[in-house]
Design an enzyme around this catalytic site. Structure first.
Site, mmCIF file in Angstrom:
data_model
loop_
_atom_site.group_PDB
_atom_site.id
_atom_site.type_symbol
_atom_site.label_atom_id
_atom_site.label_comp_id
_atom_site.label_asym_id
_atom_site.label_seq_id
_atom_site.Cartn_x
_atom_site.Cartn_y
_atom_site.Cartn_z
ATOM 1 C CB CYS A 112 -1.056 -0.081 1.044
ATOM 2 S SG CYS A 112 -2.368 1.000 1.051
ATOM 3 C CG HIS A 113 -0.460 4.809 1.295
ATOM 4 N ND1 HIS A 113 -1.696 4.539 1.057
ATOM 5 C CD2 HIS A 113 -0.617 6.155 0.737
ATOM 6 C CE1 HIS A 113 -2.541 5.118 0.409
ATOM 7 N NE2 HIS A 113 -1.764 6.193 0.140
#
Length: 190
Positions: A112-113
């Site tokens: 994800c991030h």
């Protein structure tokens, strides 16, 4: 999956704002495979996970990144979350901790991030990877080839896009973390 990672000590680097499912599911997969995950964070005490934008559970911190020794761990997992990824990439100790795993050739997994901290650590040049789609320009600017795939394995780096990819991500983590020591032994024998 049982005992594939028997005794492997794995650093899970996260702070407040970590996406709860991206912390919990890899942690569970590591434990089920026999690994010993430890939560490494920016400060002692507890962190608060999030379920997207809502506060979730708290989790006890096992080690503080400023004093944690990367040599004590066989692998690194970086769960996502916008807040988590942004806080980690802004912390010099967290960035140095991550970079040390790459310098040692140890396996690293990010979802994800979380790849924001990889960009900050300047370890992405020439890598093929994925992430949450909004990070693709940042990762390309850091020298990576970004692709929109469920899971990408490039050498010692495993990346995924989002919570929907967790089944593939956790399977790839266990496979790559289990393969890494065998690969090192094969290289020594050659």
């Amino acid at each position: 999956m049982v005992d594939e990672l028997d005794g492997l000590k794995v650093a899970v680097l996260a702070t407040d704002g970590v996406e709860q499912v991206e912390l919990d599911r890899p942690w569970q997969a590591l434990e089920e495979a026999g690994a010993q995950p430890e939560l490494v964070s920016l400060e002692a005490g507890e962190i608060t996970a999030y379920q997207h934008i809502d506060k979730g559970d708290t989790k006890k911190v096992d080690a503080v990144v400023s004093s944690a020794d990367p040599d004590e761990y066989g692998a690194l997992v970086l769960p996502g979350g916008v807040i988590n990824g942004d806080f980690l990439r802004a912390d010099a100790d967290a960035v140095a901790f991550v970079k040390a795993f790459f310098e040692a050739g140890k396996p690293v997994a990010a979802i994800c991030h979380a790849p924001w901290v990889l960009a900050e650590a300047d370890v992405l040049r020439g890598r093929r990877m994925t992430s949450w789609p909004s990070l693709q320009t940042d990762l390309r600017n850091a020298g990576a080839t970004w692709v929109d795939e469920e899971v990408v394995v490039d050498g010692n780096l495993v990346t995924s896009r989002k919570p929907d990819d967790l089944d593939a991500f956790t399977a790839a983590i266990v496979e790559q973390f289990a393969a890494e020591p065998a690969d090192d032994e094969d290289a020594d024998e050659a």
